[in-house]
Design an enzyme around this catalytic site. Structure first.
Site, mmCIF file in Angstrom:
data_model
loop_
_atom_site.group_PDB
_atom_site.id
_atom_site.type_symbol
_atom_site.label_atom_id
_atom_site.label_comp_id
_atom_site.label_asym_id
_atom_site.label_seq_id
_atom_site.Cartn_x
_atom_site.Cartn_y
_atom_site.Cartn_z
ATOM 1 N N ASP A 77 0.820 -1.207 0.000
ATOM 2 C CA ASP A 77 0.000 0.000 0.000
ATOM 3 C C ASP A 77 0.857 1.263 0.000
ATOM 4 O O ASP A 77 0.479 2.275 -0.587
ATOM 5 C CB ASP A 77 -0.929 0.009 1.216
ATOM 6 C CG ASP A 77 -2.086 -0.968 1.071
ATOM 7 O OD1 ASP A 77 -2.340 -1.417 -0.066
ATOM 8 O OD2 ASP A 77 -2.739 -1.280 2.084
ATOM 9 N N GLY A 78 2.018 1.213 0.667
ATOM 10 C CA GLY A 78 2.897 2.372 0.674
ATOM 11 C C GLY A 78 3.371 2.754 -0.717
ATOM 12 O O GLY A 78 3.451 3.947 -1.056
ATOM 13 N N ASP A 152 -4.299 9.970 4.582
ATOM 14 C CA ASP A 152 -4.582 10.850 5.710
ATOM 15 C C ASP A 152 -3.538 11.937 5.874
ATOM 16 O O ASP A 152 -2.395 11.817 5.419
ATOM 17 C CB ASP A 152 -4.677 10.037 7.011
ATOM 18 C CG ASP A 152 -3.525 9.050 7.177
ATOM 19 O OD1 ASP A 152 -2.368 9.441 6.956
ATOM 20 O OD2 ASP A 152 -3.783 7.882 7.514
ATOM 21 N N ASP A 181 -2.884 13.814 21.592
ATOM 22 C CA ASP A 181 -1.654 13.505 20.856
ATOM 23 C C ASP A 181 -1.713 13.993 19.416
ATOM 24 O O ASP A 181 -0.727 13.852 18.681
ATOM 25 C CB ASP A 181 -1.391 11.997 20.857
ATOM 26 C CG ASP A 181 -0.947 11.494 22.216
ATOM 27 O OD1 ASP A 181 -0.632 12.332 23.078
ATOM 28 O OD2 ASP A 181 -0.926 10.261 22.418
ATOM 29 N N THR A 192 -9.342 2.754 6.601
ATOM 30 C CA THR A 192 -8.929 1.408 6.998
ATOM 31 C C THR A 192 -7.441 1.368 7.348
ATOM 32 O O THR A 192 -6.877 0.285 7.496
ATOM 33 C CB THR A 192 -9.222 0.390 5.880
ATOM 34 O OG1 THR A 192 -8.645 0.853 4.651
ATOM 35 C CG2 THR A 192 -10.712 0.205 5.691
ATOM 36 N N ALA A 193 -6.816 2.537 7.475
ATOM 37 C CA ALA A 193 -5.389 2.599 7.786
ATOM 38 C C ALA A 193 -5.190 3.157 9.194
ATOM 39 O O ALA A 193 -5.765 2.644 10.150
ATOM 40 C CB ALA A 193 -4.669 3.445 6.727
ATOM 41 N N TYR A 194 -4.410 4.222 9.330
ATOM 42 C CA TYR A 194 -4.072 4.757 10.647
ATOM 43 C C TYR A 194 -5.318 5.197 11.411
ATOM 44 O O TYR A 194 -5.414 5.021 12.628
ATOM 45 C CB TYR A 194 -3.108 5.930 10.457
ATOM 46 C CG TYR A 194 -2.420 6.416 11.709
ATOM 47 C CD1 TYR A 194 -2.180 5.567 12.789
ATOM 48 C CD2 TYR A 194 -1.983 7.733 11.796
ATOM 49 C CE1 TYR A 194 -1.532 6.011 13.925
ATOM 50 C CE2 TYR A 194 -1.323 8.190 12.940
ATOM 51 C CZ TYR A 194 -1.106 7.331 14.001
ATOM 52 O OH TYR A 194 -0.467 7.785 15.126
ATOM 53 N N LEU A 196 -8.213 3.893 11.439
ATOM 54 C CA LEU A 196 -8.880 2.733 12.026
ATOM 55 C C LEU A 196 -8.217 2.332 13.340
ATOM 56 O O LEU A 196 -8.896 2.037 14.330
ATOM 57 C CB LEU A 196 -8.850 1.564 11.032
ATOM 58 C CG LEU A 196 -9.536 0.276 11.480
ATOM 59 C CD1 LEU A 196 -11.020 0.500 11.713
ATOM 60 C CD2 LEU A 196 -9.318 -0.836 10.449
#
Length: 298
Positions: A77-78, A152, A181, A192-194, A196
């Site tokens: 994905d990256g 994001d 934070d 569905t990444a960070y 989530l």
């Protein structure tokens, strides 16, 4: 026949598995008589020079979209995220072969390269559009940095483990002040990444919406929000922060911010085109990638 006549190829660097899959892909394209263009760094790291010759066209990542009508990314994905940011303005569609871990954006498994890529080249595929986010940081009214993100935009403390103070605005309306934070501003793709892992909701890719997910807020009343996709998000970094936070796009591009800076985030006008195999199903992807339960047994 499909409209894809010249294929651009990008591979995840420093991955022997990805390079092996790229070799298979090149042999397959050659057997089909399809022209291909190698991204420059991909060509430099490609070990099997016998498969490519001096006539093989190589261009930079940013120029790739103007030399082909489909780009295949071999990696995780990256790799898709960096390719998407570089190529979205060209309008060229992207197709992913998964040689990473989770693989939400890379649909084709290595075992199915010839079959699935063959189907796409034969015109059997599903095209989907995703939007990116534009991010700008302003210091005393002056633009100091900018970037974009498919997943994001994240405001966070950087290398220091300290809470941040900031104010959140949507379309010019004050929403809340917060000590936490940081804040994750997510597209449906990035839900569905960070976002989530931060407790945010899963958003279907076709939704025109943006997720706002606070990171470890210092109050139990702070909850994730979903706002319309055409919203303008502003984060005002508090003047009394004793650290300089960072703004990160897709976890790959990092920008420094300072107390009093404004971070503006809005939808990027140009949409990204993704190509999927005909059997692509978002809910099945969630079920398989996130370990959801299957059908109940009789």
């Amino acid at each position: 026949m499909s409209e894809f006549t010249t294929i651009g190829l990008i591979v995840r660097r420093n991955s022997d598995r990805a390079l092996y899959s790229l070799k298979r892909l090149i042999r397959f394209l050659q057997s089909r008589g399809r022209a291909f263009v190698l991204e420059q760094e991909t060509a430099e790291h490609f070990p099997d020079k016998d498969l490519i010759n001096d006539a093989t066209h190589t261009v930079s990542l940013e120029e790739l979209g103007s030399h082909c009508d489909l780009v295949i990314v071999v990696g995780g994905d990256g790799s898709m995220l960096s390719g998407a940011r570089a190529l979205v303005d060209s309008g060229v569609p992207l197709l992913g072969v998964n040689r990473g871990r989770l693989g939400f954006l890379t649909d084709i498994t290595p075992e199915d390269i010839e079959e699935k890529v063959g189907e796409v080249l034969a015109g059997e595929y599903v095209e989907e559009q995703r939007f990116l986010l534009d991010m700008s940081v302003y210091h005393r009214g002056q633009l100091v940095s900018a970037g974009d993100a498919l997943n994001d935009v994240v405001l966070h403390p950087g290398e220091f483990i300290r809470m941040l103070e900031f104010e959140l605005y949507v379309d010019g309306h004050f929403v809340t002040s917060q000590r936490s934070d940081g804040m994750i501003v997510s597209t449906p793709t990035g839900s569905t990444a960070y976002a989530l892992s931060g407790g945010g909701p899963i958003l279907h890719p076709r939704l025109d919406a943006i997720g706002l997910v606070p990171m470890n807020p210092h109050t139990l009343s702070s909850r994730p929000m979903v706002v319309p996709g055409d919203s303008e998000i502003k984060i005002l970094v508090g003047e009394h922060n004793n650290t300089n936070p960072q703004v990160t796009c897709d976890g790959q591009m990092h920008f420094m911010a300072h107390p009093g800076d404004e971070v503006l985030i809005r939808k990027k006008p140009k949409l990204l085109k993704l190509i999927h195999p005909v059997n692509h199903n978002f809910y099945e992807r969630c079920r398989s990638k996130l370990g959801w339960g299957g059908h109940l047994l009789d």
